[in-house]
Scaffold this active site. Structure first.
Site, short mmCIF file in Angstrom:
data_model
loop_
_atom_site.label_atom_id
_atom_site.label_comp_id
_atom_site.label_asym_id
_atom_site.label_seq_id
_atom_site.Cartn_x
_atom_site.Cartn_y
_atom_site.Cartn_z
N GLU A 189 -64.89 -33.38 -7.88
CA GLU A 189 -64.06 -33.13 -6.72
C GLU A 189 -64.75 -32.13 -5.79
O GLU A 189 -65.26 -31.10 -6.23
CB GLU A 189 -62.70 -32.58 -7.15
CG GLU A 189 -61.73 -32.38 -6.00
CD GLU A 189 -60.37 -31.88 -6.47
OE1 GLU A 189 -59.53 -31.58 -5.59
OE2 GLU A 189 -60.17 -31.76 -7.70
N GLU A 240 -82.24 -18.20 -13.67
CA GLU A 240 -82.13 -19.66 -13.75
C GLU A 240 -83.41 -20.33 -14.23
O GLU A 240 -84.51 -20.05 -13.74
CB GLU A 240 -81.77 -20.25 -12.38
CG GLU A 240 -81.61 -21.77 -12.42
CD GLU A 240 -81.24 -22.36 -11.06
OE1 GLU A 240 -80.84 -23.52 -11.03
OE2 GLU A 240 -81.36 -21.65 -10.06
N ALA A 252 -79.63 -33.33 -9.81
CA ALA A 252 -79.68 -32.12 -10.63
C ALA A 252 -78.27 -31.59 -10.84
O ALA A 252 -77.34 -31.97 -10.13
CB ALA A 252 -80.56 -31.06 -9.97
N GLU A 293 -67.50 -32.74 -4.18
CA GLU A 293 -68.94 -32.99 -4.17
C GLU A 293 -69.22 -34.22 -3.30
O GLU A 293 -68.64 -35.28 -3.50
CB GLU A 293 -69.44 -33.22 -5.60
CG GLU A 293 -70.95 -33.31 -5.73
CD GLU A 293 -71.41 -33.43 -7.18
OE1 GLU A 293 -72.55 -33.03 -7.47
OE2 GLU A 293 -70.63 -33.91 -8.01
N GLU A 333 -75.59 -35.91 -15.57
CA GLU A 333 -75.75 -35.67 -14.14
C GLU A 333 -76.27 -36.91 -13.42
O GLU A 333 -75.83 -37.23 -12.31
CB GLU A 333 -76.68 -34.48 -13.90
CG GLU A 333 -76.09 -33.13 -14.27
CD GLU A 333 -74.93 -32.73 -13.37
OE1 GLU A 333 -74.81 -33.28 -12.26
OE2 GLU A 333 -74.15 -31.86 -13.78
N ARG A 373 -76.40 -28.19 1.85
CA ARG A 373 -76.54 -26.95 1.09
C ARG A 373 -76.07 -25.81 1.98
O ARG A 373 -76.76 -25.42 2.93
CB ARG A 373 -77.97 -26.75 0.62
CG ARG A 373 -78.41 -27.75 -0.45
CD ARG A 373 -77.57 -27.67 -1.69
NE ARG A 373 -78.13 -28.41 -2.82
CZ ARG A 373 -77.58 -28.46 -4.01
NH1 ARG A 373 -76.43 -27.81 -4.25
NH2 ARG A 373 -78.14 -29.14 -4.99
N GLU A 432 -73.81 -38.48 -10.64
CA GLU A 432 -74.19 -38.32 -9.24
C GLU A 432 -74.71 -39.60 -8.60
O GLU A 432 -74.53 -39.82 -7.40
CB GLU A 432 -75.25 -37.22 -9.11
CG GLU A 432 -74.71 -35.83 -9.42
CD GLU A 432 -75.68 -34.73 -9.03
OE1 GLU A 432 -76.80 -35.05 -8.57
OE2 GLU A 432 -75.32 -33.55 -9.17
N ARG A 485 -82.96 -2.98 -10.34
CA ARG A 485 -83.21 -4.42 -10.36
C ARG A 485 -81.88 -5.14 -10.18
O ARG A 485 -80.98 -5.00 -11.02
CB ARG A 485 -83.87 -4.85 -11.68
CG ARG A 485 -85.27 -4.29 -11.88
CD ARG A 485 -86.27 -4.96 -10.95
NE ARG A 485 -87.63 -4.46 -11.17
CZ ARG A 485 -88.22 -3.56 -10.38
NH1 ARG A 485 -87.55 -3.04 -9.36
NH2 ARG A 485 -89.45 -3.18 -10.62
N GLU A 486 -81.75 -5.89 -9.10
CA GLU A 486 -80.56 -6.71 -8.85
C GLU A 486 -80.94 -8.17 -9.03
O GLU A 486 -81.95 -8.62 -8.47
CB GLU A 486 -80.03 -6.46 -7.43
CG GLU A 486 -79.54 -5.05 -7.21
CD GLU A 486 -79.07 -4.80 -5.79
OE1 GLU A 486 -78.41 -3.77 -5.56
OE2 GLU A 486 -79.38 -5.64 -4.90
#
Length: 204
Positions: A144, A125, A82, A146, A98, A70, A102, A43-44
């Site tokens: 920085e 996650e 997010a 972003e 956030e 992205r 943002e 399992r990775e």
């Protein structure tokens, strides 16, 4: 569907675990596990610190969204605001931070919608989904490196972008689902007033 009373017939147990990659943000593990039938398998998966996503709703009903590039997909994506959790950071505090950093917006009321596991086959996650309303504009404070373009859209516009494939981000799809269910009166968020000192208190 409720959780099955006995999951033992499905459980996998770690026999040997190792870190295959240890980066500044993510870790990749490569573990050997024993399957329910006794055989061994690999399992990775990516170890992620967790994140939050905010569905910010303006008083006139428009939604606050972002456009950003992205790199893994090589394209600009439309998303709700997010960001990742800092170590030990409560979800609400991260969501407030956030949103402010943002977009520049500060919200007067917040409601936790739930948790999204967006890639459970290969990542730990979990993304906390938060609704925010009573928004006041202000200056953004991006990290920085972003680069984010903030804009607003009517929910019907976002729904159309989902239908035609313009929006494919999983967390944004789930955020829209929560907004739709809330507006339809099917899901009832537990709203909290949040004061200027970032302390939350329940409201009726």
């Amino acid at each position: 569907m409720s959780r099955h009373e006995d999951d033992r017939s499905l459980l996998e147990t770690c026999v040997e675990g190792r870190v295959a990659y240890d980066g500044s943000f993510l870790k990749v593990r490569s573990d050997r596990v024993r399957l329910p039938d006794g055989r061994l398998a690999k399992r990775e998966y990516v170890v992620h610190p967790g994140a939050v996503m905010v569905v910010p709703v303006l008083d006139d009903g428009r939604l606050v969204l972002e456009r950003q590039f992205r790199y893994p997909l090589g394209r600009v994506m439309i998303e709700f605001p997010a960001g990742k959790l800092d170590a030990g950071e409560p979800g609400l505090r991260c969501a407030m931070r956030e949103l402010r950093e943002e977009t520049g917006y500060v919200a007067r009321q917040w409601a936790r919608a739930g948790v999204l596991h967006n890639a459970m086959a290969y990542s730990t996650e979990g993304i906390e989904v938060w609704l925010a309303r009573g928004l006041s504009p202000g200056p953004a404070s991006l990290d920085e490196g972003e680069f984010v373009e903030v804009f607003t859209a009517w929910p019907q516009q976002l729904e159309a972008w989902v239908r035609d494939g313009t929006v494919t981000d999983a967390k944004t799809l789930i955020g829209l689902l929560w907004w739709q269910q809330w507006q339809a009166g099917l899901w009832c968020p537990d709203w909290q007033d949040v004061d200027d000192s970032n302390q939350a208190s329940s409201t009726p």
